[in-house]
Design an enzyme around this catalytic site. Sequence first.
Site, PDB file in Angstrom:
ATOM      1  N   HIS A 104      45.067  40.116  32.453  1.00  0.00           N
ATOM      2  CA  HIS A 104      44.043  39.102  32.173  1.00  0.00           C
ATOM      3  C   HIS A 104      44.590  37.677  32.269  1.00  0.00           C
ATOM      4  O   HIS A 104      43.845  36.724  32.008  1.00  0.00           O
ATOM      5  CB  HIS A 104      43.446  39.311  30.781  1.00  0.00           C
ATOM      6  CG  HIS A 104      42.747  40.624  30.602  1.00  0.00           C
ATOM      7  ND1 HIS A 104      41.825  41.102  31.505  1.00  0.00           N
ATOM      8  CD2 HIS A 104      42.844  41.568  29.618  1.00  0.00           C
ATOM      9  CE1 HIS A 104      41.386  42.282  31.093  1.00  0.00           C
ATOM     10  NE2 HIS A 104      41.988  42.578  29.960  1.00  0.00           N
TER      11      HIS A 104
ATOM     12  N   ASP B  29      43.397  50.461  33.668  1.00  0.00           N
ATOM     13  CA  ASP B  29      43.013  50.040  32.326  1.00  0.00           C
ATOM     14  C   ASP B  29      41.485  50.012  32.250  1.00  0.00           C
ATOM     15  O   ASP B  29      40.811  49.839  33.270  1.00  0.00           O
ATOM     16  CB  ASP B  29      43.579  48.638  32.080  1.00  0.00           C
ATOM     17  CG  ASP B  29      43.526  48.184  30.637  1.00  0.00           C
ATOM     18  OD1 ASP B  29      44.536  48.332  29.939  1.00  0.00           O
ATOM     19  OD2 ASP B  29      42.470  47.665  30.224  1.00  0.00           O
TER      20      ASP B  29
ATOM     21  N   HIS C  38      39.656  47.772  31.150  1.00  0.00           N
ATOM     22  CA  HIS C  38      39.170  46.412  31.404  1.00  0.00           C
ATOM     23  C   HIS C  38      39.580  45.954  32.799  1.00  0.00           C
ATOM     24  O   HIS C  38      40.708  46.210  33.231  1.00  0.00           O
ATOM     25  CB  HIS C  38      39.729  45.443  30.355  1.00  0.00           C
ATOM     26  CG  HIS C  38      39.421  45.860  28.954  1.00  0.00           C
ATOM     27  ND1 HIS C  38      40.388  46.284  28.057  1.00  0.00           N
ATOM     28  CD2 HIS C  38      38.239  45.953  28.298  1.00  0.00           C
ATOM     29  CE1 HIS C  38      39.825  46.596  26.916  1.00  0.00           C
ATOM     30  NE2 HIS C  38      38.523  46.408  27.033  1.00  0.00           N
TER      31      HIS C  38
ATOM     32  N   ASP D 197      43.415  52.839  27.174  1.00  0.00           N
ATOM     33  CA  ASP D 197      42.158  52.496  26.507  1.00  0.00           C
ATOM     34  C   ASP D 197      40.951  53.140  27.182  1.00  0.00           C
ATOM     35  O   ASP D 197      39.809  52.844  26.843  1.00  0.00           O
ATOM     36  CB  ASP D 197      41.974  50.980  26.394  1.00  0.00           C
ATOM     37  CG  ASP D 197      42.371  50.227  27.645  1.00  0.00           C
ATOM     38  OD1 ASP D 197      42.586  50.869  28.696  1.00  0.00           O
ATOM     39  OD2 ASP D 197      42.485  48.988  27.579  1.00  0.00           O
TER      40      ASP D 197
END
Length: 300
Positions: free
Chosen positions: A120, A157, A159, A234
């Site tokens: 990110h 991931d 995200h 996750d």
Amino acid sequence: MLKIAYSPLYKLDLPEGHRFPMEKYELLPEQLLYEGTVTSSNFFEPTDLDKKWVLNTHDSEYFEKLIRLDLSKSEIRKTGFPLTRALIEREIHIMQGSIEASIFALENGIAMNIAGGTHHAFTDRGEGFCLLNDIAISANYLLENQLAKKVLVVDLDVHQGNGTAQIFENKKQVFTFSMHGASNYPMHKEKSDLDIGLPDKIQDEEYLGLLKKNLIPLIDKFQPDFIIYQCGVDVLESDKLGRLGMTIQGCKERDRIVLELAKINQIPIMCCMGGGYSPKISNIIEAHANTYRLAQEIFF
């Protein structure tokens, strides 16, 4: 031999209210040693990072602000962490850990970083627990030093790897593949070279089918000579931030697909751990440990 980047700095003491499972950075090595998956000789501590490799990816103004602990309150809030000297030292060690793990992967076929996967972080800002982008820094290091010509980023991931997508949006030598929750953070998605948005509650069978359907032809078409794998756990049904429906066994099969494709195609692969926020730390450790168990099984 499987080489794994680890530093005691990876586990950071944070004030109450800012903690997510930092314990995993200490507990995961302990578990791998306890069960005999690895020995102490498998671990290496990252050396000092030459800042030129940071500046090869990130804006100098942003990096200098980090070093001076000079981010605005708004910028700090977006990272999710209180800004401290210890946090910056941790981040820099993680970056070097992924660079060195990439070099070991060239020698041994695979290498790992206990931390990393900071996808990110953009060229000029941090978000979502990420200040600098180890995936991008490592890819640029390999390209700049002519250790690779084409790098494939496989980001699984939950995200989207929005920072990585932005950094490489105009760089043809790097292909960004992100398979993530369609309705999960970040709400505004960047454009990866290939984005697969997943519905909430997706189960193992459908997830694994989509992964094989997209990754196998992608490797054939792009023909990478290096893979960086962001293997966040996750995606688990138990994850409090994930919203998908995968089991620990399904997550293991996900890793098996990626690692076996790298092995079969003789493409070196560096794995960085990414996220994992299940309430039971044992679920996080088991899912992450599976990646290391598979690395030993498949490559050694």
